[in-house]
Design a protein around this motif. Structure first.
Motif, PDB file in Angstrom:
ATOM      1  N   TYR A 134     -38.070 -74.263 -20.926  1.00 55.66           N
ATOM      2  CA  TYR A 134     -36.777 -74.341 -20.245  1.00 55.66           C
ATOM      3  C   TYR A 134     -35.987 -73.077 -20.585  1.00 55.66           C
ATOM      4  O   TYR A 134     -35.950 -72.650 -21.740  1.00 55.66           O
ATOM      5  N   LYS A 174     -28.649 -71.320 -12.930  1.00 61.30           N
ATOM      6  CA  LYS A 174     -28.514 -71.253 -14.387  1.00 61.30           C
ATOM      7  C   LYS A 174     -29.715 -71.821 -15.131  1.00 61.30           C
ATOM      8  O   LYS A 174     -29.899 -71.541 -16.319  1.00 61.30           O
ATOM      9  N   HIS A 175     -30.538 -72.626 -14.479  1.00 62.49           N
ATOM     10  CA  HIS A 175     -31.596 -73.348 -15.172  1.00 62.49           C
ATOM     11  C   HIS A 175     -32.962 -73.008 -14.583  1.00 62.49           C
ATOM     12  O   HIS A 175     -33.145 -73.018 -13.361  1.00 62.49           O
ATOM     13  N   ARG A 181     -36.175 -72.931 -10.308  1.00 65.44           N
ATOM     14  CA  ARG A 181     -34.801 -72.607 -10.661  1.00 65.44           C
ATOM     15  C   ARG A 181     -33.852 -73.565  -9.947  1.00 65.44           C
ATOM     16  O   ARG A 181     -34.040 -73.920  -8.787  1.00 65.44           O
ATOM     17  N   ARG A 187     -32.176 -70.996 -19.955  1.00 60.83           N
ATOM     18  CA  ARG A 187     -30.773 -71.060 -19.544  1.00 60.83           C
ATOM     19  C   ARG A 187     -30.291 -69.628 -19.319  1.00 60.83           C
ATOM     20  O   ARG A 187     -30.207 -68.840 -20.264  1.00 60.83           O
TER      21      ARG A 187
END
Length: 216
Positions: free
Chosen positions: A54, A28-29, A215, A56
């Motif tokens: 960043y 997710k990141h 990631r 998401r």
């Protein structure tokens, strides 16, 4: 020309359908930074902005993103065998929010596009000293908003690491303030002038910098 383009398109589609595409929602990141700063420092010893981003991952083909950039550069120029010198300082920073869409071309290559919006601040100072006494000073300040549609592509090194680059059209609108001052030989203020105006800028930024992302 048409035959060559047809071959390229067939090659891309063969890659797309011939490989199992990665599941982008597995992590997710994404967090990454611009490697241009490191390469310039090693190869050319010049100052580059520090960029960090960043992301998401919200779905299999879309992500929200937050980006920040900071640039600091100072320079001192001296005239040989004289007590005369000049100082220059440049500072800038920006913060952006955006959304990107992703199109998986193959297991390793992903095309992305979208837009960022945000704020920026820029400042440049210049001072000239004659006989070690301040003779001239100028200060330029600009602050405002940014809109930047972009196109990019990324290459996955492995499941958690990838490289990416983007080209964008940077549209900025801000208020610019400039001040000039001259000084007498005793250091007292001789003249002063100030100006302020609105500034609209359109700048094409080619895909020059390379980001590396992790990631998790």
């Amino acid at each position: 020309m048409k035959f060559t383009l047809t071959l390229i398109l067939c090659f891309v589609f063969s890659l797309t359908f011939g490989q199992e595409l990665p599941d982008l929602t597995k992590y997710k990141h994404d967090i990454g930074f611009n490697t241009t700063m490191l390469l310039n420092g090693i190869l050319y010893s010049t100052t580059s902005p520090f960029d960090i981003m960043y992301k998401r991952q919200k779905s299999s083909n879309a992500a929200l993103r937050v980006g920040g950039s900071v640039y600091v550069n100072t320079n001192l120029t001296t005239w040989s065998v004289t007590p005369n010198y000049e100082k220059r300082q440049n500072y800038s920073g920006s913060l952006t929010l955006g959304k990107e869409k992703q199109n998986q071309l193959s297991k390793k290559w992903i095309f992305n596009y979208g837009a960022d919006m945000g704020i920026f601040y820029e400042q440049s100072n210049q001072e000239a000293y004659y006989n070690s006494v301040l003779a001239y000073r100028s200060v330029n300040l600009t602050a405002g908003g940014i809109a930047a549609p972009f196109l990019g592509i990324r290459f996955h090194i492995n499941e958690k690491l990838y490289l990416s680059t983007e080209a964008s059209l940077r549209i900025s609108y801000g208020r610019e303030l400039t001040q000039w001052e001259t000084f007498n030989t005793d250091g007292s203020l001789a003249t002063e002038r100030k100006e302020g105006f609105n500034n609209l800028t359109l700048q094409i930024q080619p895909a020059a910098g390379i980001f590396i992302f992790y990631r998790f």
